[in-house]
Scaffold this motif. Structure first.
Motif, PDB file in Angstrom:
ATOM      1  N   LYS A 154      -0.817   5.761 -13.604  1.00  0.00           N
ATOM      2  CA  LYS A 154      -1.885   6.039 -14.573  1.00  0.00           C
ATOM      3  C   LYS A 154      -2.263   4.766 -15.341  1.00  0.00           C
ATOM      4  N   LEU A 155      -1.237   4.004 -15.716  1.00  0.00           N
ATOM      5  CA  LEU A 155      -1.505   2.778 -16.499  1.00  0.00           C
ATOM      6  C   LEU A 155      -2.353   1.764 -15.725  1.00  0.00           C
ATOM      7  N   VAL A 156      -2.266   1.785 -14.376  1.00  0.00           N
ATOM      8  CA  VAL A 156      -3.102   0.844 -13.608  1.00  0.00           C
ATOM      9  C   VAL A 156      -4.323   1.543 -13.006  1.00  0.00           C
ATOM     10  N   GLY A 157      -4.543   2.815 -13.408  1.00  0.00           N
ATOM     11  CA  GLY A 157      -5.759   3.515 -12.994  1.00  0.00           C
ATOM     12  C   GLY A 157      -5.765   3.956 -11.534  1.00  0.00           C
ATOM     13  N   LEU A 158      -4.569   4.285 -10.977  1.00  0.00           N
ATOM     14  CA  LEU A 158      -4.507   4.749  -9.587  1.00  0.00           C
ATOM     15  C   LEU A 158      -3.850   6.133  -9.526  1.00  0.00           C
ATOM     16  N   ASN A 159      -4.095   6.834  -8.404  1.00  0.00           N
ATOM     17  CA  ASN A 159      -3.543   8.163  -8.202  1.00  0.00           C
ATOM     18  C   ASN A 159      -2.226   8.039  -7.415  1.00  0.00           C
ATOM     19  N   ASN A 182       0.804  -1.223   0.000  1.00  0.00           N
ATOM     20  CA  ASN A 182       0.000   0.000   0.000  1.00  0.00           C
ATOM     21  C   ASN A 182       0.836   1.273   0.000  1.00  0.00           C
ATOM     22  N   GLU A 183       2.148   1.129  -0.239  1.00  0.00           N
ATOM     23  CA  GLU A 183       2.978   2.338  -0.332  1.00  0.00           C
ATOM     24  C   GLU A 183       4.198   2.099  -1.202  1.00  0.00           C
ATOM     25  N   LEU A 184       4.716   3.230  -1.708  1.00  0.00           N
ATOM     26  CA  LEU A 184       5.933   3.195  -2.526  1.00  0.00           C
ATOM     27  C   LEU A 184       6.872   4.265  -1.979  1.00  0.00           C
ATOM     28  N   LYS A 185       7.957   3.825  -1.329  1.00  0.00           N
ATOM     29  CA  LYS A 185       8.916   4.769  -0.735  1.00  0.00           C
ATOM     30  C   LYS A 185      10.015   5.068  -1.744  1.00  0.00           C
ATOM     31  N   LEU A 186      10.215   6.347  -2.020  1.00  0.00           N
ATOM     32  CA  LEU A 186      11.217   6.742  -3.004  1.00  0.00           C
ATOM     33  C   LEU A 186      12.080   7.878  -2.475  1.00  0.00           C
ATOM     34  N   GLY A 187      13.217   8.087  -3.157  1.00  0.00           N
ATOM     35  CA  GLY A 187      14.091   9.206  -2.818  1.00  0.00           C
ATOM     36  C   GLY A 187      13.744  10.416  -3.665  1.00  0.00           C
ATOM     37  N   ASN A 188      14.730  10.921  -4.376  1.00  0.00           N
ATOM     38  CA  ASN A 188      14.588  12.167  -5.130  1.00  0.00           C
ATOM     39  C   ASN A 188      13.674  11.999  -6.354  1.00  0.00           C
TER      40      ASN A 188
END
Ligand code: GDP
Length: 323
Positions: free
Chosen positions: A259-264, A205-211
């Motif tokens: 966008k390709l999977v229809g999520l924000n 349920n989350e995507l942790k990213l840097g810069n």
């Protein structure tokens, strides 16, 4: 007579795609594989007995000479290296052993054992580091900003020196970031497509990213290995940039994938300073004018097509694991 090719780094992303390409072209393919990495053959398991595995190590000159003598290759592709930039900061000397001195050992082995073999060296856009021009071309000054880039710069110039000094048919391909479903999860492109697929399937349920503002020139690994092969089919050895010629930011990649999977994307992305890098090269984008003009190569897949094909793969892979 079937042509013979030796690939170092066979078990990596590029090695596996190149082995497929060469096999399709009718080559007899040999792969230099480190004994310790022999359990890591999943990227090439589908090639079965079409690839002959030879045991050797870029740290060991005599093993390289033995492998070259045994394989008698017409073409050698050096794709092996310690290629993960953050690791090059924690293991700078080992990175230099594999990525820099390993190339010296290999070139010297080629010169002694098979001087008529054509040689491809995997150079990297990381040699440009913080470049003073954008896009970069084959004459842009090298200003590497991490131990991996420094090691690749050494390897690049050694390859050119062996071409000039010993007349080896030796070429450097300066690749920018190239991706595929075979890319490791530690790289941001695959991390994003894989995590977005997991979120879509309700596994995360989350995507942790840097810069998110970091920009890269991304192309498909299959396109990149095609360029490598074409470089060795030319009459004259030369060095070329292999890139898409366009940059996208990490945020644009995130937006495209969600966008390709229809999520924000804003509902899932968390910026985490743990993934920020020191000395980030911001404006790495390659000019592909020379390779387009001399060899007629340009990428066949767009950025959006690449995001889509990787997402489709990751959705399929994760779905099959959850059944
Ligand atoms: P490379 O640096 O071109 O070898 O490829 P990476 O995929 O490791 O990194 C690409 C860019 O994405 C870098 O500029 C990183 O700073 C940026 N980035 C942002 N978030 C992440 C993350 O979570 N992981 C990684 N690996 N890179 C990230």
């Amino acid at each position: 007579m079937r042509k013979r090719a030796l690939i170092t780094g066979l078990t990596g992303q590029d090695g596996s795609y190149l082995a497929e390409l060469l096999f399709d072209q009718g080559y007899q393919v040999f792969g230099l594989v480190r004994r310790s990495s022999s359990s890591n053959l999943e990227r090439i398991s589908h090639l079965g007995s079409n690839v002959e595995i030879l045991s050797g190590d870029l740290l060991d000159q005599s093993s390289l000479m033995d492998v070259i003598t045994q394989a008698q290759p017409d073409e050698i592709y050096n794709l092996a290296s310690q290629s993960y930039v953050p690791l090059s900061w924690t293991q700078p000397a080992l990175t230099a052993e594999y990525t820099a001195l390993g190339v010296s050992r290999l070139l010297e082995s080629v010169r002694r054992c098979k001087p008529d073999a054509k040689f491809y060296q995997a150079s990297s856009s990381e040699v440009f580091g913080q470049p003073d021009e954008s896009p970069q071309n084959e004459h842009t000054a090298f200003r590497p900003r991490n131990p991996y880039g420094v090691a690749k710069a050494y390897a690049h110039w050694m390859t050119i020196n062996y071409r000039q000094q010993y007349k080896l048919f030796a070429c450097c391909g300066l690749t920018y970031t190239h991706e595929s479903p075979r890319r490791g999860m530690e790289f941001v492109f695959r991390k994003i497509t894989h995590t977005v697929a997991a979120i879509k399937l309700g596994l995360s349920n989350e995507l942790k990213l840097g810069n998110l503002d970091a920009r890269r020139d991304w192309c498909y690994a299959k396109d990149a290995v095609h360029a490598m092969w074409l470089m060795l089919q030319q009459e004259q050895p030369d060095d070329y940039i292999i890139a898409s010629g366009q940059t996208y930011s990490v945020q644009e990649l995130v937006e495209c994938a969600f966008k390709l999977v229809g999520l924000n994307w804003q509902d899932y992305v968390i910026v985490d300073s743990a993934f920020y890098r020191p000395n980030e090269p911001m404006q790495l984008v390659g000019s592909i004018e020379k390779i387009r003009k001399n060899i007629g190569w340009c990428p066949q897949y767009s950025f959006e097509q690449l995001v889509e094909l990787m997402l489709v793969h990751d959705l399929k892979e994760l779905s099959s694991k959850t059944i």
